[in-house]
Write an enzyme that holds these catalytic residues in place. Sequence first.
Site, PDB file in Angstrom:
ATOM      1  CG  HIS A 126       7.233  17.079   2.879  1.00 35.63           C
ATOM      2  ND1 HIS A 126       7.277  17.789   1.697  1.00 35.63           N
ATOM      3  CD2 HIS A 126       6.147  16.270   2.787  1.00 35.63           C
ATOM      4  CE1 HIS A 126       6.262  17.425   0.936  1.00 35.63           C
ATOM      5  NE2 HIS A 126       5.564  16.506   1.571  1.00 35.63           N
TER       6      HIS A 126
ATOM      7  CB  ALA B 216      -5.414  -5.303   5.925  1.00 40.67           C
TER       8      ALA B 216
ATOM      9  CE  LYS C 102       6.456  -2.528  17.346  1.00 38.48           C
ATOM     10  NZ  LYS C 102       6.045  -2.240  18.688  1.00 38.48           N
TER      11      LYS C 102
ATOM     12  NE  ARG D 273       1.315 -17.338  12.051  1.00 37.48           N
ATOM     13  CZ  ARG D 273       1.378 -18.105  10.974  1.00 37.48           C
ATOM     14  NH1 ARG D 273       2.517 -18.699  10.624  1.00 37.48           N
ATOM     15  NH2 ARG D 273       0.312 -18.281  10.209  1.00 37.48           N
TER      16      ARG D 273
END
Length: 199
Positions: A114, A159, A179, A182
């Site tokens: 929005h 998850a 993020k 590995r």
Amino acid sequence: MTEWEKAQKGYLYDASYDKEIVDARTRCADLCYEFNNCRPSDMEKQRELLEQILGSMKENPVITAPFYCDYGFNISVGKNFYTNHNVTILDGAKVTFGDDVFIAPNCVFSTAGHAIDSEQRCKGLEIALPITVGDHVWIGTNVSVLPGVTIGSDTIIGAGSVVNKDIPSGVIAAGNPCKVIRKITEADKKKYPVFEDAQ
């Protein structure tokens, strides 16, 4: 320029009151309703409806009801595409999935944002930025993928992640914000026991 054309070019557009856009969403909502109320065993009818909903679809898609999307024709899925229950795709901009993508339950892919300015927002103005998911990607349960994100091939999204920036290929990434944790390596092939190895 129509409101839909503005959306596809990344401009603010009227997503709330433009008749063409509202009609397209209503058409898709009706098709999703039909799909979600099919008998699970009626795979032929499900396939027919998916062909009407999605923009393009390669072989062997499995989309588990309930499934929701805004327009449908802005979504393309590769071969062996799989979603578990309750996946939502807000496809104001293009959403592209590669081959062999697995999506766990309760995931959201939202190209929609929005307006930041409250006056523009109250006029129904939105922005839509495309989402791209590469090949061989596994997305864990309760993941949200936000506008403009690209997820590289051979990657796992853990998850509960909120993916608000691009994620490279060949990694495990998770968190809020998501993020890289590995790289995926050859050693990961030995993570779980394989029955043949036990013989």
